[in-house]
Design a protein around this motif. Structure first.
Motif, PDB file in Angstrom:
ATOM      1  N   MET A  14       0.839  -1.207   0.000  1.00 51.78           N
ATOM      2  CA  MET A  14       0.000   0.000   0.000  1.00 51.78           C
ATOM      3  C   MET A  14       0.870   1.252   0.000  1.00 51.78           C
ATOM      4  SD  MET A  14      -2.329   1.533   3.017  1.00 51.78           S
ATOM      5  CE  MET A  14      -2.881  -0.059   3.588  1.00 51.78           C
ATOM      6  N   ASN A  15       0.623   2.141  -0.940  1.00 54.12           N
ATOM      7  CA  ASN A  15       1.371   3.400  -1.000  1.00 54.12           C
ATOM      8  C   ASN A  15       0.407   4.575  -0.895  1.00 54.12           C
ATOM      9  OD1 ASN A  15       4.062   2.337  -1.597  1.00 54.12           O
ATOM     10  ND2 ASN A  15       3.092   1.633  -3.483  1.00 54.12           N
ATOM     11  N   ILE A  16       0.923   5.652  -0.333  1.00 53.78           N
ATOM     12  CA  ILE A  16       0.169   6.905  -0.394  1.00 53.78           C
ATOM     13  C   ILE A  16       0.827   7.750  -1.478  1.00 53.78           C
ATOM     14  CG2 ILE A  16      -0.520   9.000   0.832  1.00 53.78           C
ATOM     15  CD1 ILE A  16      -0.677   7.301   3.377  1.00 53.78           C
ATOM     16  N   ILE A  17       0.073   8.037  -2.519  1.00 54.57           N
ATOM     17  CA  ILE A  17       0.617   8.735  -3.689  1.00 54.57           C
ATOM     18  C   ILE A  17       0.212  10.202  -3.610  1.00 54.57           C
ATOM     19  CG2 ILE A  17       0.607   8.816  -6.219  1.00 54.57           C
ATOM     20  CD1 ILE A  17      -0.604   5.874  -5.975  1.00 54.57           C
ATOM     21  N   GLU A  18       1.189  11.058  -3.668  1.00 55.39           N
ATOM     22  CA  GLU A  18       0.910  12.505  -3.635  1.00 55.39           C
ATOM     23  C   GLU A  18       0.713  12.994  -5.067  1.00 55.39           C
ATOM     24  OE1 GLU A  18       0.559  14.302  -0.898  1.00 55.39           O
ATOM     25  OE2 GLU A  18       1.232  12.784   0.549  1.00 55.39           O
ATOM     26  N   THR A  19      -0.408  13.648  -5.327  1.00 57.56           N
ATOM     27  CA  THR A  19      -0.728  14.103  -6.689  1.00 57.56           C
ATOM     28  C   THR A  19      -1.254  15.533  -6.632  1.00 57.56           C
ATOM     29  OG1 THR A  19      -1.361  11.852  -7.287  1.00 57.56           O
ATOM     30  CG2 THR A  19      -2.128  13.599  -8.747  1.00 57.56           C
ATOM     31  N   ILE A  20      -0.779  16.354  -7.545  1.00 57.49           N
ATOM     32  CA  ILE A  20      -1.307  17.722  -7.657  1.00 57.49           C
ATOM     33  C   ILE A  20      -2.109  17.821  -8.940  1.00 57.49           C
ATOM     34  CG2 ILE A  20      -0.677  20.161  -7.941  1.00 57.49           C
ATOM     35  CD1 ILE A  20       1.804  19.600  -6.238  1.00 57.49           C
ATOM     36  N   VAL A  21      -3.331  18.317  -8.828  1.00 58.08           N
ATOM     37  CA  VAL A  21      -4.181  18.493 -10.005  1.00 58.08           C
ATOM     38  C   VAL A  21      -4.523  19.972 -10.131  1.00 58.08           C
ATOM     39  CG1 VAL A  21      -6.364  17.883 -11.115  1.00 58.08           C
ATOM     40  CG2 VAL A  21      -5.157  16.170  -9.737  1.00 58.08           C
ATOM     41  N   SER A  22      -4.191  20.533 -11.279  1.00 60.75           N
ATOM     42  CA  SER A  22      -4.438  21.956 -11.493  1.00 60.75           C
ATOM     43  C   SER A  22      -5.834  22.179 -12.068  1.00 60.75           C
ATOM     44  CB  SER A  22      -3.366  22.497 -12.441  1.00 60.75           C
ATOM     45  OG  SER A  22      -3.619  23.850 -12.680  1.00 60.75           O
ATOM     46  N   VAL A  23      -6.662  22.885 -11.308  1.00 63.84           N
ATOM     47  CA  VAL A  23      -8.016  23.196 -11.782  1.00 63.84           C
ATOM     48  C   VAL A  23      -8.257  24.708 -11.805  1.00 63.84           C
ATOM     49  CG1 VAL A  23      -9.033  20.993 -11.117  1.00 63.84           C
ATOM     50  CG2 VAL A  23      -8.959  22.826  -9.435  1.00 63.84           C
ATOM     51  N   GLY A  24      -7.179  25.484 -11.523  1.00 60.67           N
ATOM     52  CA  GLY A  24      -7.271  26.946 -11.639  1.00 60.67           C
ATOM     53  C   GLY A  24      -8.029  27.614 -10.508  1.00 60.67           C
ATOM     54  N   ILE A  25      -7.767  27.186  -9.253  1.00 60.63           N
ATOM     55  CA  ILE A  25      -8.439  27.824  -8.116  1.00 60.63           C
ATOM     56  C   ILE A  25      -7.422  28.602  -7.278  1.00 60.63           C
ATOM     57  CG2 ILE A  25     -10.422  26.284  -7.935  1.00 60.63           C
ATOM     58  CD1 ILE A  25      -8.799  24.695  -5.792  1.00 60.63           C
ATOM     59  N   LYS A  26      -7.955  29.564  -6.491  1.00 59.01           N
ATOM     60  CA  LYS A  26      -7.061  30.432  -5.714  1.00 59.01           C
ATOM     61  C   LYS A  26      -6.676  29.807  -4.377  1.00 59.01           C
ATOM     62  CE  LYS A  26      -8.480  34.840  -7.650  1.00 59.01           C
ATOM     63  NZ  LYS A  26      -9.734  35.552  -7.757  1.00 59.01           N
ATOM     64  N   SER A  27      -7.566  28.990  -3.806  1.00 57.31           N
ATOM     65  CA  SER A  27      -7.299  28.397  -2.484  1.00 57.31           C
ATOM     66  C   SER A  27      -7.172  26.880  -2.609  1.00 57.31           C
ATOM     67  CB  SER A  27      -8.436  28.724  -1.520  1.00 57.31           C
ATOM     68  OG  SER A  27      -8.663  30.107  -1.502  1.00 57.31           O
ATOM     69  N   PRO A  28      -5.928  26.376  -2.655  1.00 53.25           N
ATOM     70  CA  PRO A  28      -5.740  24.929  -2.804  1.00 53.25           C
ATOM     71  C   PRO A  28      -6.318  24.146  -1.615  1.00 53.25           C
ATOM     72  CG  PRO A  28      -3.698  26.117  -3.200  1.00 53.25           C
ATOM     73  CD  PRO A  28      -4.663  27.099  -2.620  1.00 53.25           C
ATOM     74  N   PHE A  29      -6.718  22.918  -1.863  1.00 57.08           N
ATOM     75  CA  PHE A  29      -7.193  22.045  -0.780  1.00 57.08           C
ATOM     76  C   PHE A  29      -6.884  20.605  -1.170  1.00 57.08           C
ATOM     77  CE2 PHE A  29     -10.624  22.469  -3.801  1.00 57.08           C
ATOM     78  CZ  PHE A  29     -11.153  21.197  -3.903  1.00 57.08           C
ATOM     79  N   ARG A  30      -6.970  19.728  -0.157  1.00 60.34           N
ATOM     80  CA  ARG A  30      -6.629  18.327  -0.399  1.00 60.34           C
ATOM     81  C   ARG A  30      -7.815  17.413  -0.138  1.00 60.34           C
ATOM     82  NH1 ARG A  30      -1.511  20.199   1.559  1.00 60.34           N
ATOM     83  NH2 ARG A  30       0.174  19.524   0.187  1.00 60.34           N
ATOM     84  N   VAL A  31      -7.788  16.267  -0.792  1.00 63.59           N
ATOM     85  CA  VAL A  31      -8.763  15.196  -0.548  1.00 63.59           C
ATOM     86  C   VAL A  31      -7.997  13.864  -0.581  1.00 63.59           C
ATOM     87  CG1 VAL A  31     -10.650  16.468  -1.710  1.00 63.59           C
ATOM     88  CG2 VAL A  31      -9.291  14.784  -2.990  1.00 63.59           C
ATOM     89  N   VAL A  32      -8.672  12.833  -0.108  1.00 63.95           N
ATOM     90  CA  VAL A  32      -8.156  11.469  -0.249  1.00 63.95           C
ATOM     91  C   VAL A  32      -8.968  10.793  -1.353  1.00 63.95           C
ATOM     92  CG1 VAL A  32      -7.998   9.208   0.870  1.00 63.95           C
ATOM     93  CG2 VAL A  32      -7.436  11.280   2.161  1.00 63.95           C
ATOM     94  N   HIS A  33      -8.288  10.151  -2.294  1.00 60.53           N
ATOM     95  CA  HIS A  33      -9.006   9.372  -3.310  1.00 60.53           C
ATOM     96  C   HIS A  33      -8.683   7.893  -3.163  1.00 60.53           C
ATOM     97  CE1 HIS A  33      -9.379   7.670  -7.567  1.00 60.53           C
ATOM     98  NE2 HIS A  33     -10.591   7.780  -7.083  1.00 60.53           N
ATOM     99  N   ILE A  34      -9.734   7.090  -3.072  1.00 67.17           N
ATOM    100  CA  ILE A  34      -9.573   5.634  -3.133  1.00 67.17           C
ATOM    101  C   ILE A  34     -10.630   5.073  -4.073  1.00 67.17           C
ATOM    102  CG2 ILE A  34      -8.394   5.167  -0.958  1.00 67.17           C
ATOM    103  CD1 ILE A  34     -11.116   4.615   0.320  1.00 67.17           C
ATOM    104  N   SER A  35     -10.392   3.864  -4.537  1.00 66.08           N
ATOM    105  CA  SER A  35     -11.316   3.256  -5.487  1.00 66.08           C
ATOM    106  C   SER A  35     -11.209   1.736  -5.404  1.00 66.08           C
ATOM    107  CB  SER A  35     -10.964   3.722  -6.906  1.00 66.08           C
ATOM    108  OG  SER A  35     -12.052   3.493  -7.772  1.00 66.08           O
TER     109      SER A  35
END
Ligand SMILES: [Fe+2]
Length: 274
Positions: A1-22
């Protein structure tokens, strides 16, 4: 199990984080569902032995950071009372936004043609384990509108397309949560190296000619699905796609414009939207 750090650019001023699992694929059953389901559970648990561990680690990370979990389907491997209890416990204890996958509605696994009629046999009971409408929902987090659509049978329907257009009219950047990724050539090529079909939505007919007949029938897009895929392709408000289904980690680009990201069954993706 790894925790993968990913940055997704959607053009917002205030960055925030979420956890994604599937594709957690919970595989519990007991005699409340009968002997046949217990045997299915024993068989399937060997394929997904790490389900609880990944789920628990994702919950821990989300709780530590006070951030939501985005789940792109197949939290359940099949419908059972025990799996639905576990899913409900997960959604009661965590802030989880969800798009259903094909397995959410599997009464057994691979036993039947999966279509709307099949899904409707279990949709009402499965829905009781989740907080948002698992067929189509939206939720604003930060300055982003997350739109979850269940395309687990390789199709979008008329109601989902209308729902998506209504969400676009809100004029916010949109991130789509889908179970099945959309066709992009690079991802198609990766999967076709190891499989007889690509398990993607909206694959061009010419690229499905070598599919086995049952897979062609299962994965061929209908008119509404092609319209929905074309709409996503050209709609500038749609900024990213988060998906699952293929059980490996992937970071690609749909329509040469939209980042498309999948997370495997056993890994956890920690996404920062910027
Ligand atoms: Fe899956």
């Amino acid at each position: 199990m790894n925790i993968i750090e990913t940055i997704v650019s959607v053009g917002i001023k205030s960055p925030f984080r979420v956890v994604h699992i599937s594709d957690t694929h919970l595989t519990d059953a007991d005699l409340r569902d009968g002997e046949r389901k217990v045997l299915l559970a024993e068989k399937r648990k060997k394929i997904f032995p790490g389900a609880e561990q990944t789920l628990e680690r994702a919950c821990q990370l989300a709780r530590e950071q006070g951030i939501p979990i985005l789940h792109t389907g197949d939290l359940l491997d099949f419908v059972s009372i025990a799996n639905l209890e576990k899913a409900k416990e997960f959604t009661d204890k965590n802030d989880c936004f969800m798009a259903a996958g094909n397995h959410e509605f599997s009464l057994y696994v691979g036993e039947a043609k999966e279509d709307a009629a099949y899904r409707n046999q279990s949709l009402a009971i499965v829905q009781t384990a989740f907080k948002n409408n698992i067929r189509m929902s939206s939720r604003v987090i930060g300055d982003v509108n997350f739109v979850a659509l269940d395309n687990g049978y390789y199709l979008f329907d008329v109601d989902q397309l209308a729902f998506l257009k209504a969400e676009v009219s809100k004029q916010m950047p949109i991130v789509l949560l889908l179970h099945n990724p959309l066709y992009e050539r690079a991802l198609y090529d990766v999967i076709m190296k190891k499989s007889p079909c690509a398990y993607l939505v909206g694959v061009p007919e010419a690229l499905m000619q070598g599919y086995p007949a049952d897979r062609l029938e299962q994965q061929r897009a209908d008119d509404v699905t092609r319209e929905a895929v074309a709409y996503i392709q050209r709609e500038p408000k749609i900024k990213a796609i988060i998906a699952g289904h293929i059980h490996f980690n992937y970071e690609g680009v749909f329509a040469n414009r939209i980042p498309q990201i999948t997370t495997s069954c056993t890994d956890i993706r920690h996404i920062e939207f910027v």
